[in-house]
Write a protein that holds these residues in place. Sequence first.
Motif, short mmCIF file in Angstrom:
data_model
loop_
_atom_site.label_atom_id
_atom_site.label_comp_id
_atom_site.label_asym_id
_atom_site.label_seq_id
_atom_site.Cartn_x
_atom_site.Cartn_y
_atom_site.Cartn_z
N ASP A 65 -24.34 26.26 -35.83
CA ASP A 65 -23.03 26.73 -36.27
C ASP A 65 -22.61 28.00 -35.53
N SER A 66 -22.89 28.01 -34.21
CA SER A 66 -22.56 29.20 -33.41
C SER A 66 -21.70 28.88 -32.18
N GLY A 67 -21.23 27.65 -32.05
CA GLY A 67 -20.39 27.26 -30.93
C GLY A 67 -20.29 25.75 -30.86
N SER A 68 -19.43 25.25 -29.98
CA SER A 68 -19.29 23.81 -29.80
C SER A 68 -18.46 23.52 -28.56
N MET A 69 -18.60 22.30 -28.04
CA MET A 69 -17.87 21.88 -26.86
C MET A 69 -17.12 20.58 -27.14
N HIS A 70 -15.88 20.52 -26.69
CA HIS A 70 -15.00 19.39 -26.96
C HIS A 70 -14.32 18.98 -25.66
N GLY A 71 -14.33 17.69 -25.37
CA GLY A 71 -13.73 17.19 -24.15
C GLY A 71 -12.29 16.78 -24.34
N LEU A 72 -11.53 16.88 -23.27
CA LEU A 72 -10.16 16.38 -23.22
C LEU A 72 -10.17 15.15 -22.31
N TRP A 73 -9.80 14.01 -22.86
CA TRP A 73 -9.75 12.78 -22.11
C TRP A 73 -8.29 12.37 -21.96
N LEU A 74 -7.97 11.85 -20.80
CA LEU A 74 -6.63 11.34 -20.54
C LEU A 74 -6.78 9.93 -20.02
N ASP A 75 -6.24 8.96 -20.75
CA ASP A 75 -6.39 7.54 -20.41
C ASP A 75 -7.85 7.16 -20.19
N GLY A 76 -8.73 7.66 -21.06
CA GLY A 76 -10.15 7.31 -21.02
C GLY A 76 -10.98 8.06 -20.00
N LEU A 78 -12.44 11.80 -18.64
CA LEU A 78 -12.66 13.20 -18.97
C LEU A 78 -11.97 14.07 -17.91
N VAL A 79 -11.05 14.94 -18.35
CA VAL A 79 -10.28 15.77 -17.41
C VAL A 79 -10.37 17.26 -17.72
N GLY A 80 -11.05 17.62 -18.79
CA GLY A 80 -11.16 19.03 -19.15
C GLY A 80 -11.80 19.19 -20.50
N GLY A 81 -11.68 20.38 -21.04
CA GLY A 81 -12.26 20.60 -22.35
C GLY A 81 -11.96 21.96 -22.92
N LEU A 82 -12.39 22.11 -24.14
CA LEU A 82 -12.27 23.36 -24.89
C LEU A 82 -13.63 23.64 -25.50
N LEU A 83 -13.93 24.90 -25.66
CA LEU A 83 -15.19 25.24 -26.29
C LEU A 83 -15.05 26.47 -27.16
N PHE A 84 -15.80 26.45 -28.25
CA PHE A 84 -15.98 27.67 -29.01
C PHE A 84 -17.20 28.32 -28.37
N ARG A 85 -16.95 29.24 -27.45
CA ARG A 85 -18.04 29.93 -26.76
C ARG A 85 -18.85 30.74 -27.76
N LEU A 86 -18.15 31.35 -28.68
CA LEU A 86 -18.78 32.09 -29.78
C LEU A 86 -18.16 31.60 -31.07
N PHE A 87 -18.96 31.45 -32.10
CA PHE A 87 -18.47 31.03 -33.41
C PHE A 87 -19.36 31.69 -34.44
N ASP A 88 -18.82 32.66 -35.16
CA ASP A 88 -19.59 33.42 -36.15
C ASP A 88 -18.93 33.27 -37.51
N ALA A 89 -19.37 32.27 -38.26
CA ALA A 89 -18.77 31.97 -39.55
C ALA A 89 -18.93 33.13 -40.53
#
Length: 184
Positions: A65-76, A78-89
């Motif tokens: 529970d300290s970060g995560s990575m999410h992909g951005l797909w366009l027409d199937g 992978l073209v990029g992504g977003l990440l919670f580099r830091l996540f401190d609940a």
Amino acid sequence: MYARTLGDDGAELRPLESWHAEEFLAHLDRGRAFIGQHVSFGTGLHDVEAARVMLRSYADKRAADSGSMHGLWLDGRLVGGLLFRLFDAESGNCELGCWLEPDAAGRGLVTRGARVLIDWAFHDRGMHRVEWVASSANKPSLRVAERLGMRREGVLRESYPYRDVRHDMEMWSVLAPEWGTRQA
């Protein structure tokens, strides 16, 4: 897991996990020069195992529970992504970042995906503050922060050494009480 549609253009936000290592590496190879203009993200990943290690490190962060990575797909694809580099609940603070291939730029993918993740952070996880840190030279990233309704808090002058240059880094943020009104 999930796949979140980001519009009617075939864009989706999905988890980016270790089993995507080959696809992730191919994506980085397509966009390496563009992605690496302002930050070192992915610049040292040149084989599938290195890509898998990076993705696994974010799977470990998600489990902790300290970060995560999410992909951005366009027409199937992978073209990029977003990440919670830091996540401190516990403190209610997190930092969101992004990367994108050049062919996918200018379509609003990062902004749309970031809105989904910021909504989740505030509404589902009870976070109080989402930060966005970008090089002053990275105008597209700064425009995303603006479109998200973030406030520029300041510049960390020459704080990021990269490619033999010390880069100014801008700190932007949005707070939970501001999020609903800024999005409306």
